[in-house]
Design a protein around this motif. Structure first.
Motif, PDB file in Angstrom:
ATOM      1  N   VAL A   1      28.197 -22.655   9.839  1.00 29.40           N
ATOM      2  CA  VAL A   1      29.156 -23.696   9.466  1.00 29.40           C
ATOM      3  C   VAL A   1      30.549 -23.215   9.854  1.00 29.40           C
ATOM      4  N   GLY A   2      31.493 -24.147   9.895  1.00 30.39           N
ATOM      5  CA  GLY A   2      32.892 -23.802  10.125  1.00 30.39           C
ATOM      6  C   GLY A   2      33.248 -23.499  11.563  1.00 30.39           C
ATOM      7  N   ALA A   3      32.331 -23.697  12.502  1.00 28.47           N
ATOM      8  CA  ALA A   3      32.636 -23.399  13.905  1.00 28.47           C
ATOM      9  C   ALA A   3      33.510 -24.512  14.487  1.00 28.47           C
ATOM     10  N   SER A   4      34.498 -24.102  15.262  1.00 31.18           N
ATOM     11  CA  SER A   4      35.336 -25.086  15.938  1.00 31.18           C
ATOM     12  C   SER A   4      34.517 -25.799  17.024  1.00 31.18           C
ATOM     13  N   GLU A   5      35.090 -26.828  17.615  1.00 31.09           N
ATOM     14  CA  GLU A   5      34.369 -27.602  18.633  1.00 31.09           C
ATOM     15  C   GLU A   5      34.009 -26.732  19.842  1.00 31.09           C
ATOM     16  N   ASP A   6      34.974 -25.916  20.291  1.00 31.24           N
ATOM     17  CA  ASP A   6      34.708 -25.045  21.446  1.00 31.24           C
ATOM     18  C   ASP A   6      33.643 -24.004  21.130  1.00 31.24           C
ATOM     19  N   HIS A   7      33.738 -23.427  19.928  1.00 31.57           N
ATOM     20  CA  HIS A   7      32.756 -22.423  19.545  1.00 31.57           C
ATOM     21  C   HIS A   7      31.373 -23.039  19.422  1.00 31.57           C
ATOM     22  N   GLN A   8      31.286 -24.257  18.902  1.00 35.51           N
ATOM     23  CA  GLN A   8      29.989 -24.920  18.759  1.00 35.51           C
ATOM     24  C   GLN A   8      29.365 -25.218  20.123  1.00 35.51           C
ATOM     25  N   VAL A   9      30.204 -25.619  21.084  1.00 39.17           N
ATOM     26  CA  VAL A   9      29.699 -25.862  22.453  1.00 39.17           C
ATOM     27  C   VAL A   9      29.140 -24.579  23.050  1.00 39.17           C
TER      28      VAL A   9
END
Length: 369
Positions: A74-82
């Motif tokens: 949880v808590g991952a930014s959009e770039d990190h999630q990609v």
């Protein structure tokens, strides 16, 4: 900004929570992997809200927690999630050795691929022949666009420069035919018929066929290499840009020169083969040159000469077209140039042999034996 990566371990609602912070990159992780491997808890919750930066190695670290420990991220930014999603998609089993396929499947696959390539090449050659006819029509309508200098230069390259090798090859082939024929006919006391074998084989088939093979290997490959080099250096594209047709400037002169020269080269090769055979019969069979020439005139019918003169322009057209076509197909790099040059020679020789067989059946059917 926190630079060194770290995490805090807490327990919330009976669940282990790991809150990462800092920079999860290859240069910063260091001993973080060993600490995570020492964790014994499962069902972990991973909080990435305080992570500043993450590279592929850091994403792989988090992904392993999710894959091996069933962690929830949880808590991952959009770039990190990609980045995490890409790492997850890349986690596929890799086979060091591919599965073995049965031999017959590989053979059938190769045959199918070869057939598809041959069909595609044949269709391309037919289209190229149509474009050549259109360009010839434009040159006939507008004679000023005919490049006489290019044709003359091709005459020199295809004809004059190839005379020594074609002459020597044909001369030696004539000697070989005479020697092998004499050895076999001597068993029946019919050495005199060696002259028939030399004359008819040289004029009807071998002289022109060997010439076509030599021209394909020498001039057809040169056409492919020259035009292919121009294609790699973008000279062909530059010609189109300034309004010059590559077909009219590069292909038409080479085709015309080769078509016109092939009958002359074929006749020259047949003559040299007869001379070679005549010298051998003079030395080995004691047949004087005058008798040899008289016998040649008697046993070689005029139809053999006409067959050679009819086939020669067709062979020249095929050789020039194959070389120019493959040259215009060059793309990318020098490896493509080498492959296309080789393909031009193989394609030209193959088509020449196929057409020669067709002509043999056709001339026999109309009575030109």
């Amino acid at each position: 900004m926190n630079i060194m990566p770290d995490y805090t371990e807490t327990t919330e609602d009976g669940r282990c929570v790991l809150r990462f912070s800092g920079t999860l990159t290859l240069a910063r992780i260091r001993k973080l992997t060993d600490r995570l491997n020492a964790l014994e808890a499962d069902g972990i919750l991973v909080d990435l809200s305080e992570v500043d930066r993450m590279d592929t190695v850091g994403a792989w670290l988090i992904y392993k927690l999710r894959r091996d420990r069933g962690a929830e991220v949880v808590g991952a930014s959009e770039d990190h999630q990609v980045l995490l999603d890409h790492v997850g998609k890349a986690d596929q089993p890799v086979k060091v050795r591919p599965d073995k396929t049965p031999g017959y499947q590989r053979i059938l696959a190769q045959i199918g691929a070869g057939t598809a390539v041959a069909g595609k090449t044949l269709v391309g050659l037919l289209g190229f022949f149509g474009a050549l006819l259109v360009s010839l029509g434009n040159v006939i309508i507008r004679p000023r666009r005919f490049r006489v200098n290019a044709v003359v230069q091709t005459f020199e390259a295809v004809g004059i420069h190839s005379l020594p090798i074609i002459g020597l090859m044909s001369f030696l082939v004539g000697i070989v035919i005479a020697q092998q024929g004499a050895v076999q006919l001597r068993q029946f006391g019919a050495e005199v018929f060696t002259i028939n074998l030399i004359g008819r084989s040289a004029v009807k088939e071998l002289g022109l066929l060997m010439t076509a093979i030599m021209v394909a290997g020498r001039s057809g490959s040169a056409f492919a290499a020259q035009i292919g080099s121009m294609k790699l250096s973008e000279e062909v594209d530059a010609m189109r840009t300034i309004g010059v047709s590559p077909m009219e400037a590069l292909v038409v002169p080479r085709v015309i020169a080769t078509v016109l020269l092939m009958p002359l080269l074929g006749f020259y090769a047949a003559t040299m083969a007869i001379i070679g055979g005549g010298i051998f019969t003079w030395v080995d069979l004691d047949i004087p040159p005058v008798t040899f020439v008289q016998r040649i005139r008697e046993v070689v019918p005029e139809t053999d000469l006409w067959q050679m003169l009819i086939k020669a322009p067709v062979f020249g057209l095929i050789i020039a077209m194959a070389g120019c076509f493959q040259g215009l197909q060059v793309v990318g790099n020098a490896e493509s140039l080498g492959l296309r040059t080789t393909a031009a020679v193989v394609q030209a020789i193959f088509l020449v042999v196929v057409l020669d067989a067709f002509f043999a059946v056709f001339f026999t059917s109309i009575g030109w034996l």
